[in-house]
Design an enzyme around this catalytic site. Structure first.
Site, short mmCIF file in Angstrom:
data_model
loop_
_atom_site.label_atom_id
_atom_site.label_comp_id
_atom_site.label_asym_id
_atom_site.label_seq_id
_atom_site.Cartn_x
_atom_site.Cartn_y
_atom_site.Cartn_z
N GLU A 41 10.17 9.23 -11.43
CA GLU A 41 10.96 10.48 -11.28
C GLU A 41 12.30 10.30 -11.99
O GLU A 41 13.14 9.50 -11.56
CB GLU A 41 11.18 10.78 -9.79
N ARG A 45 20.83 13.89 -13.11
CA ARG A 45 22.16 13.62 -12.55
C ARG A 45 23.12 13.05 -13.57
O ARG A 45 24.21 12.59 -13.23
CB ARG A 45 22.04 12.63 -11.38
N LYS A 129 8.92 17.14 0.01
CA LYS A 129 9.82 15.99 0.11
C LYS A 129 10.55 16.11 1.45
O LYS A 129 10.92 17.23 1.84
CB LYS A 129 10.78 16.06 -1.07
C1 3PG Z 1 16.55 11.51 -3.94
O1 3PG Z 1 16.94 12.30 -4.78
O2 3PG Z 1 15.36 11.45 -3.59
C2 3PG Z 1 17.54 10.65 -3.23
O3 3PG Z 1 18.74 10.58 -3.89
C3 3PG Z 1 17.03 9.31 -2.94
O4 3PG Z 1 17.85 8.73 -2.00
P1 3PG Z 1 18.21 7.20 -2.07
O5 3PG Z 1 19.20 7.05 -3.18
O6 3PG Z 1 18.79 6.87 -0.71
O7 3PG Z 1 16.95 6.42 -2.34
#
Ligand code: 3PG
Length: 213
Positions: A41, A45, A129
């Site tokens: 994925e 960002r 999700k």
């Molecule tokens: C996402 O977009 O799924 C989250 O930012 C994941 O969270 P994490 O950084 O705590 O794994």
């Protein structure tokens, strides 16, 4: 079963790739694949995220590449144009879901409440999700949601790590877990891709303990 479904049945972990540079994104992706994680994925960002996504989608590697942090219908269209094979969003937006469904691409919008789960069901989705999983109640919340919405599968992300991955994956309602713990920024900045591969292998080993679904 689709390619995505069979890969997730085999290794139910979706690592996040966040990069400023397509070469770094490719190196990170290849380190993950070396460790056995081939569903990737790429999160929107960074200013170069779409370029990173396009570069990974253009590889002739054995991967299923999706886009995450897709916040608008326009972004959903942009990631599909670049070859994203699935779409992930932190929240549930009709227009994002609509673009993915119109293009027949799997979409996993984020939910954290029963009402959001019901909205997702009404949009015809069977996998969502669960985000941010640790803050939204973690495993007890997923157990409660899973017992009510038996026809839905969840992808918890947000606070998942090697320490709790096994617990999340032990739930029947969990299709796969996602997260950034597999791609530590400091290791990637230092070019320490062996650590990314090690983390991927560790996650695959934890997942293997629950058996294929
Ligand atoms: C996402 O977009 O799924 C989250 O930012 C994941 O969270 P994490 O950084 O705590 O794994």
């Amino acid at each position: 079963m689709t390619d995505l479904q069979s890969r997730l049945a085999n290794a139910p972990v979706v690592p996040l790739v966040q990069a400023d540079d397509p070469e770094v994104a490719i190196a990170t992706t290849r380190a993950l694949a070396e460790g056995g994680l081939t569903v990737i994925e790429v999160v929107l960002r960074t200013p170069a995220a779409l370029e990173c996504l396009a570069a990974i989608c253009a590889l002739d590697d054995d991967l299923v590449v999706g886009a995450g942090t897709v916040l608008s219908a326009a972004q959903a269209s942009e990631v599909l144009e670049r070859g994203a094979q699935f779409v992930v969003s932190p929240g549930l937006d009709d227009a994002v879901v609509g673009v993915a469904q119109y293009n027949d691409v799997p979409v996993f919008p984020g939910v954290m409440t029963p009402s959001e789960v019901m909205k997702a069901r009404s949009l015809g989705l069977n996998t969502v999700k669960f985000f941010p999983a640790s803050i939204a109640g973690g495993i007890p919340a997923l157990k409660a949601l899973g017992s009510v919405f038996g026809d839905l599968k969840f992808m918890p992300t947000g606070g998942v790590s090697a320490a709790n991955l096994g617990e999340f994956l032990a739930l029947d309602s969990v299709l796969a877990c996602g997260g950034s713990w597999l791609t530590p920024k400091t290791d990637i900045a230092a070019g320490n891709y062996d650590e990314v591969t090690r983390l991927a292998r560790e996650a695959v080993a934890i997942a293997a303990a629950r058996g294929e679904r």
